[in-house]
Design a protein around this motif. Structure first.
Motif, PDB file in Angstrom:
ATOM      1  N   GLY A   1       0.815  -1.208   0.000  1.00 33.76           N
ATOM      2  CA  GLY A   1       0.000   0.000   0.000  1.00 33.76           C
ATOM      3  C   GLY A   1       0.846   1.255   0.000  1.00 33.76           C
ATOM      4  N   THR A   2       1.987   1.217   0.698  1.00 35.36           N
ATOM      5  CA  THR A   2       2.881   2.374   0.707  1.00 35.36           C
ATOM      6  C   THR A   2       3.492   2.611  -0.670  1.00 35.36           C
ATOM      7  OG1 THR A   2       3.392   1.965   3.041  1.00 35.36           O
ATOM      8  CG2 THR A   2       4.903   3.372   1.812  1.00 35.36           C
ATOM      9  N   ILE A   3       3.906   1.537  -1.321  1.00 38.62           N
ATOM     10  CA  ILE A   3       4.456   1.680  -2.674  1.00 38.62           C
ATOM     11  C   ILE A   3       3.390   2.193  -3.629  1.00 38.62           C
ATOM     12  CG2 ILE A   3       5.449   0.408  -4.610  1.00 38.62           C
ATOM     13  CD1 ILE A   3       6.783  -1.440  -2.601  1.00 38.62           C
ATOM     14  N   SER A   4       2.148   1.716  -3.471  1.00 35.12           N
ATOM     15  CA  SER A   4       1.053   2.195  -4.317  1.00 35.12           C
ATOM     16  C   SER A   4       0.819   3.682  -4.123  1.00 35.12           C
ATOM     17  CB  SER A   4      -0.227   1.416  -4.000  1.00 35.12           C
ATOM     18  OG  SER A   4      -0.050   0.040  -4.241  1.00 35.12           O
ATOM     19  N   ALA A   5       0.825   4.119  -2.852  1.00 39.34           N
ATOM     20  CA  ALA A   5       0.624   5.546  -2.585  1.00 39.34           C
ATOM     21  C   ALA A   5       1.779   6.378  -3.130  1.00 39.34           C
ATOM     22  CB  ALA A   5       0.463   5.765  -1.082  1.00 39.34           C
TER      23      ALA A   5
ATOM     24  N   LEU B   1      -2.044   2.839   7.358  1.00 37.67           N
ATOM     25  CA  LEU B   1      -2.130   1.602   6.581  1.00 37.67           C
ATOM     26  C   LEU B   1      -1.704   0.400   7.406  1.00 37.67           C
ATOM     27  CD1 LEU B   1      -0.679   2.755   3.132  1.00 37.67           C
ATOM     28  CD2 LEU B   1      -3.068   2.301   3.702  1.00 37.67           C
ATOM     29  N   LEU B   2      -0.656   0.580   8.228  1.00 37.56           N
ATOM     30  CA  LEU B   2      -0.183  -0.525   9.066  1.00 37.56           C
ATOM     31  C   LEU B   2      -1.213  -0.895  10.122  1.00 37.56           C
ATOM     32  CD1 LEU B   2       2.078  -2.473   9.815  1.00 37.56           C
ATOM     33  CD2 LEU B   2       3.049  -0.669  11.254  1.00 37.56           C
ATOM     34  N   SER B   3      -1.749   0.098  10.812  1.00 38.30           N
ATOM     35  CA  SER B   3      -2.771  -0.193  11.825  1.00 38.30           C
ATOM     36  C   SER B   3      -4.044  -0.741  11.195  1.00 38.30           C
ATOM     37  CB  SER B   3      -3.076   1.070  12.624  1.00 38.30           C
ATOM     38  OG  SER B   3      -3.549   2.106  11.766  1.00 38.30           O
ATOM     39  N   GLY B   4      -4.395  -0.227  10.005  1.00 35.84           N
ATOM     40  CA  GLY B   4      -5.579  -0.763   9.324  1.00 35.84           C
ATOM     41  C   GLY B   4      -5.397  -2.196   8.882  1.00 35.84           C
ATOM     42  N   ALA B   5      -4.208  -2.513   8.347  1.00 37.81           N
ATOM     43  CA  ALA B   5      -3.946  -3.894   7.938  1.00 37.81           C
ATOM     44  C   ALA B   5      -3.925  -4.833   9.140  1.00 37.81           C
ATOM     45  CB  ALA B   5      -2.620  -3.969   7.184  1.00 37.81           C
ATOM     46  N   ALA B   6      -3.329  -4.379  10.253  1.00 33.49           N
ATOM     47  CA  ALA B   6      -3.287  -5.213  11.459  1.00 33.49           C
ATOM     48  C   ALA B   6      -4.687  -5.465  12.008  1.00 33.49           C
ATOM     49  CB  ALA B   6      -2.404  -4.552  12.517  1.00 33.49           C
TER      50      ALA B   6
ATOM     51  N   TRP C   1       1.129  -3.551  -5.331  1.00 34.66           N
ATOM     52  CA  TRP C   1       1.623  -2.261  -5.812  1.00 34.66           C
ATOM     53  C   TRP C   1       1.465  -2.107  -7.321  1.00 34.66           C
ATOM     54  CZ3 TRP C   1       5.306  -3.009  -9.484  1.00 34.66           C
ATOM     55  CH2 TRP C   1       5.946  -4.265  -9.477  1.00 34.66           C
ATOM     56  N   SER C   2       0.942  -3.130  -7.970  1.00 34.69           N
ATOM     57  CA  SER C   2       0.835  -3.086  -9.421  1.00 34.69           C
ATOM     58  C   SER C   2      -0.099  -1.964  -9.857  1.00 34.69           C
ATOM     59  CB  SER C   2       0.331  -4.424  -9.961  1.00 34.69           C
ATOM     60  OG  SER C   2       0.085  -4.352 -11.346  1.00 34.69           O
ATOM     61  N   SER C   3       0.245  -1.327 -10.954  1.00 33.64           N
ATOM     62  CA  SER C   3      -0.580  -0.244 -11.480  1.00 33.64           C
ATOM     63  C   SER C   3      -1.637  -0.733 -12.466  1.00 33.64           C
ATOM     64  CB  SER C   3       0.311   0.795 -12.179  1.00 33.64           C
ATOM     65  OG  SER C   3       1.047   0.182 -13.244  1.00 33.64           O
ATOM     66  N   ILE C   4      -1.667  -2.026 -12.764  1.00 31.15           N
ATOM     67  CA  ILE C   4      -2.661  -2.593 -13.685  1.00 31.15           C
ATOM     68  C   ILE C   4      -3.881  -2.990 -12.865  1.00 31.15           C
ATOM     69  CG2 ILE C   4      -3.106  -4.334 -15.442  1.00 31.15           C
ATOM     70  CD1 ILE C   4      -0.100  -4.548 -15.870  1.00 31.15           C
TER      71      ILE C   4
ATOM     72  N   PRO D   1      -8.822   4.133  -2.418  1.00 29.39           N
ATOM     73  CA  PRO D   1      -8.523   5.326  -1.627  1.00 29.39           C
ATOM     74  C   PRO D   1      -7.041   5.541  -1.382  1.00 29.39           C
ATOM     75  CG  PRO D   1     -10.368   4.137  -0.671  1.00 29.39           C
ATOM     76  CD  PRO D   1      -9.810   3.264  -1.756  1.00 29.39           C
ATOM     77  N   VAL D   2      -6.267   4.480  -1.436  1.00 29.80           N
ATOM     78  CA  VAL D   2      -4.831   4.622  -1.227  1.00 29.80           C
ATOM     79  C   VAL D   2      -4.212   5.479  -2.312  1.00 29.80           C
ATOM     80  CG1 VAL D   2      -2.647   3.370  -1.138  1.00 29.80           C
ATOM     81  CG2 VAL D   2      -4.650   2.466   0.021  1.00 29.80           C
ATOM     82  N   SER D   3      -4.678   5.298  -3.539  1.00 30.20           N
ATOM     83  CA  SER D   3      -4.109   6.070  -4.642  1.00 30.20           C
ATOM     84  C   SER D   3      -4.522   7.524  -4.619  1.00 30.20           C
ATOM     85  CB  SER D   3      -4.539   5.453  -5.979  1.00 30.20           C
ATOM     86  OG  SER D   3      -5.949   5.504  -6.112  1.00 30.20           O
ATOM     87  N   ASN D   4      -5.538   7.855  -3.792  1.00 32.24           N
ATOM     88  CA  ASN D   4      -6.006   9.236  -3.731  1.00 32.24           C
ATOM     89  C   ASN D   4      -5.422  10.000  -2.549  1.00 32.24           C
ATOM     90  OD1 ASN D   4      -7.690   8.810  -5.971  1.00 32.24           O
ATOM     91  ND2 ASN D   4      -9.319   7.995  -4.654  1.00 32.24           N
ATOM     92  N   VAL D   5      -4.461   9.370  -1.871  1.00 29.74           N
ATOM     93  CA  VAL D   5      -3.836  10.050  -0.750  1.00 29.74           C
ATOM     94  C   VAL D   5      -3.086  11.267  -1.261  1.00 29.74           C
ATOM     95  CG1 VAL D   5      -2.118   9.868   1.076  1.00 29.74           C
ATOM     96  CG2 VAL D   5      -3.648   7.956   0.600  1.00 29.74           C
ATOM     97  N   GLY D   6      -3.359  12.356  -0.689  1.00 27.58           N
ATOM     98  CA  GLY D   6      -2.695  13.589  -1.096  1.00 27.58           C
ATOM     99  C   GLY D   6      -3.484  14.380  -2.114  1.00 27.58           C
ATOM    100  N   ASP D   7      -4.601  13.807  -2.648  1.00 29.63           N
ATOM    101  CA  ASP D   7      -5.377  14.555  -3.623  1.00 29.63           C
ATOM    102  C   ASP D   7      -6.165  15.693  -3.010  1.00 29.63           C
ATOM    103  OD1 ASP D   7      -4.353  12.850  -5.417  1.00 29.63           O
ATOM    104  OD2 ASP D   7      -6.213  11.700  -5.764  1.00 29.63           O
ATOM    105  N   ASP D   8      -6.433  15.614  -1.669  1.00 25.41           N
ATOM    106  CA  ASP D   8      -7.204  16.656  -1.032  1.00 25.41           C
ATOM    107  C   ASP D   8      -6.355  17.842  -0.605  1.00 25.41           C
ATOM    108  OD1 ASP D   8      -5.811  15.170   0.752  1.00 25.41           O
ATOM    109  OD2 ASP D   8      -7.411  15.094   2.281  1.00 25.41           O
TER     110      ASP D   8
END
Length: 300
Positions: free
Chosen positions: A139-143, A159-164, A214-217, A280-287
């Protein structure tokens, strides 16, 4: 000479006694040698007294074997606040864990038969931990890839706390709810440790799925999530069906539907929260507000 020979042959004991005293010293056979009757029944208590134990039989004076002491009273002294209570759930070697992982990915026999009556928490805990770490990294690489060119990148440890919370909660809380439901509806074959082991080893397929998160496809991400969902839910249904079928027919159907629905929710949450592009991970920073433009300077 004939007379002395006659006397010595007539009374040979003085000469025999004199010879014995001269060779062996003073030996009184009647006083020093005493014979007692024994049936060998008094030797075992004597051995127990010398060895410090008061019991009889083979254990008198000797320590009990490890298997005997552990099976006779060891389990009754394990309390919740002792390490020995939790150590019994991790009593498994590496060979057994690898064999169970292989049986989870390529099921041929019933997984309950592979457990051989010894379900463990070692494999489920480390599998869930590995999935959590890989989902966080993916998720970090995706972001990072999604925010390339938008300024400096900041790690989002939510992301870490959410995954846990997602993986640990699903792996260890859902089996408890399923176990309580089975016991409520009268299933005598339900076992909490077996439910934990089934859900824990069933998460193994999410490790290779999370690696490509992390794939973009986008279509590739959906395909891999679908494969992970299909393999893991088939594994769960194959091994849970004999347990669920112990209840009545209507209850078993409802429980099967709930198992499939909850597992589908897990797969969907993994795709939406941790996979790139469209999540939503890919939209981090869009706001964030766009950077202010510098005033144009005109040179004359």
């Amino acid at each position: 000479m004939t007379r002395s020979v006659f006397c010595s042959s007539r009374n040979p004991l003085p000469m025999l006694t004199h010879n014995i005293q001269g060779d062996l010293g003073h030996t009184d056979l009647q006083e020093d040698l005493e014979f007692h009757n024994s049936n060998f029944s008094e030797t075992t208590p004597a051995l127990g007294k010398r060895g410090g134990g008061g019991g009889g039989g083979a254990s008198a004076g000797l320590p009990l074997p490890a298997t005997t002491s552990s099976s006779s009273g060891g389990s009754s002294k394990r309390f919740l606040w002792t390490l020995s209570f939790y150590a019994q759930f991790f009593d498994v070697d590496t060979t057994s864990v690898l064999a169970r992982c292989w049986a989870a990915l390529f099921p041929r026999d019933s997984f309950l038969d592979v457990l051989e009556g010894n379900p463990d928490l070692y494999g489920p805990f480390w599998i869930a931990t590995t999935v959590v770490l890989i989902l966080f990294l993916g998720g970090t690489i995706s972001a990072y890839r999604a925010s390339t060119g938008a300024g400096s990148f900041a790690y989002d440890f939510r992301l870490l706390s959410g995954a846990a919370g997602l993986i640990y909660g699903y792996t260890f809380v859902i089996p408890v709810a399923l176990y309580l439901a089975l016991r409520y509806f009268g299933s005598e074959s339900a076992n909490l440790l077996e439910c934990w082991a089934l859900y824990g080893y069933g998460n193994l397929i999410w490790i290779p799925v999370a690696i490509i998160s992390w794939s973009s496809i986008n279509i590739l991400n959906w395909v891999f999530v679908g494969v992970g969902f299909g393999v893991s839910v088939a594994f769960l249904l194959r091994n849970l069906y004999p347990i669920l079928s112990a209840t009545d027919r209507q209850t078993s159907k409802v429980l099967l539907i709930l198992v499939v629905a909850l597992h589908f929710g897990l797969a969907l949450a993994i795709k939406i929260l941790f996979f790139a592009h469209g999540s939503p991970v890919s939209n981090v920073g869009d706001d964030k507000p766009p950077p202010a433009k510098e005033p144009t300077r005109m040179m004359f």
